[in-house]
Design a protein around this motif. Structure first.
Motif, short mmCIF file in Angstrom:
data_model
loop_
_atom_site.label_atom_id
_atom_site.label_comp_id
_atom_site.label_asym_id
_atom_site.label_seq_id
_atom_site.Cartn_x
_atom_site.Cartn_y
_atom_site.Cartn_z
N LEU A 1 -6.42 -5.14 -0.08
CA LEU A 1 -7.17 -3.89 -0.18
C LEU A 1 -6.24 -2.68 -0.12
O LEU A 1 -6.43 -1.70 -0.85
N LEU A 2 -5.24 -2.73 0.75
CA LEU A 2 -4.31 -1.61 0.88
C LEU A 2 -3.48 -1.43 -0.38
O LEU A 2 -3.27 -0.29 -0.84
N LEU A 3 -3.00 -2.53 -0.95
CA LEU A 3 -2.20 -2.44 -2.17
C LEU A 3 -3.03 -1.88 -3.32
O LEU A 3 -2.57 -1.03 -4.08
N ASN A 4 -4.26 -2.36 -3.45
CA ASN A 4 -5.11 -1.88 -4.52
C ASN A 4 -5.42 -0.39 -4.33
O ASN A 4 -5.43 0.38 -5.29
N GLY A 5 -5.65 0.01 -3.08
CA GLY A 5 -5.92 1.42 -2.80
C GLY A 5 -4.72 2.30 -3.11
O GLY A 5 -4.87 3.40 -3.67
N ALA A 6 -3.53 1.82 -2.77
CA ALA A 6 -2.33 2.60 -3.05
C ALA A 6 -2.11 2.77 -4.54
O ALA A 6 -1.77 3.87 -5.02
#
Length: 252
Positions: free
Chosen positions: A206-211
């Protein structure tokens, strides 16, 4: 050469090989939902060879018209080598679980390539991958890994499948059901390693996709209403969680 180094080097080589043949397979499978695999070149219409030769080919361009067929091997080869090498280094000594991890890593490069091209993760690949990973982990359990670890793997897969499935419903398509299914497959392997790996892998995805979304929004490459292929971020999060779990196991 130590065993761990040998496993890592062999994994690197295997990942590079499968990364080299990924473009043609990804090209043929990068079609809209419900459509059959491409039978030939989209540029000139030349039919692909029948049998394995029609799928497993190193060249990423049509021999007749020169149209690119699939993603560039300049990224699929190094990414495949990196993913498989990191998996081999993290799971060396884990027997059949290592085989499951390598299968997930090379299939992950293919799924990421298709997702980037047409924003879908084909069910035929994902379900076959799920069955294969579950069988390999069962073999790992039967040969010394322990059935408690296998039960945790099944629970981890179900947890990520349910969590991402719920997110798919709540986000109105920003996260797809295909992403949820891949999360479930990834959760099998992460669950084998522990609940910390399951949680870490899911959050990292989720963090990678958000970044990535923030960067693309800043560059005006996407809009707030647009959608992003989450498969690459999800699989990248799984890889980082595997590496972290492997490092923690070595320290302990």
């Amino acid at each position: 050469m130590p065993l761990d180094s040998s496993v890592t080097m062999l994994s690197l080589a295997a990942g590079a090989f499968f990364g080299a043949v990924t473009p043609r397979v990804a090209y043929r499978l990068s079609v809209s939902w419900g459509e059959p695999a491409l039978p030939g070149c989209a540029g000139c219409g030349q039919a692909f060879a029948t049998g394995p030769a029609g799928w497993w080919r190193f060249a990423a361009r049509c021999a007749s018209c020169g149209v690119r067929q699939g993603p560039s091997p300049w990224w699929t080869v190094p990414v495949g080598a990196l993913a498989a090498g990191a998996t081999g280094a993290s799971l060396a000594g884990h027997g059949w679980a290592l085989a499951a991890g390598l299968l997930l890593s090379v299939a992950g490069v293919l799924l990421a390539a298709i997702d980037l091209a047409v924003q879908r993760l084909p069910d035929p690949i994902v379900w076959r991958l799920a069955v294969a990973v579950a069988v390999l982990l069962a073999l790992a359990a039967a040969t010394g890994g322990g059935w408690s670890a296998y039960g945790r793997a099944l629970a981890g897969g179900a947890a990520l499948l349910g969590a991402f499935g719920l997110l798919a419903l709540l986000t109105g398509g920003q996260i797809g059901l295909g992403d949820a299914k891949v999360a479930g497959v990834s959760g099998l392997l992460l669950g084998w390693l522990g609940w910390g790996a399951v949680l870490f892998g899911g959050l990292l995805a989720l963090l990678l996709n958000g970044a990535v979304a923030v960067v693309l929004l800043a560059l005006r490459r996407v809009t707030w209403r647009g959608s992003l292929p989450m498969g690459p971020a999800l699989l990248g999060g799984v890889l980082l969680a595997l590496v972290a779990a492997g490092e923690l196991a070595q320290v302990s």
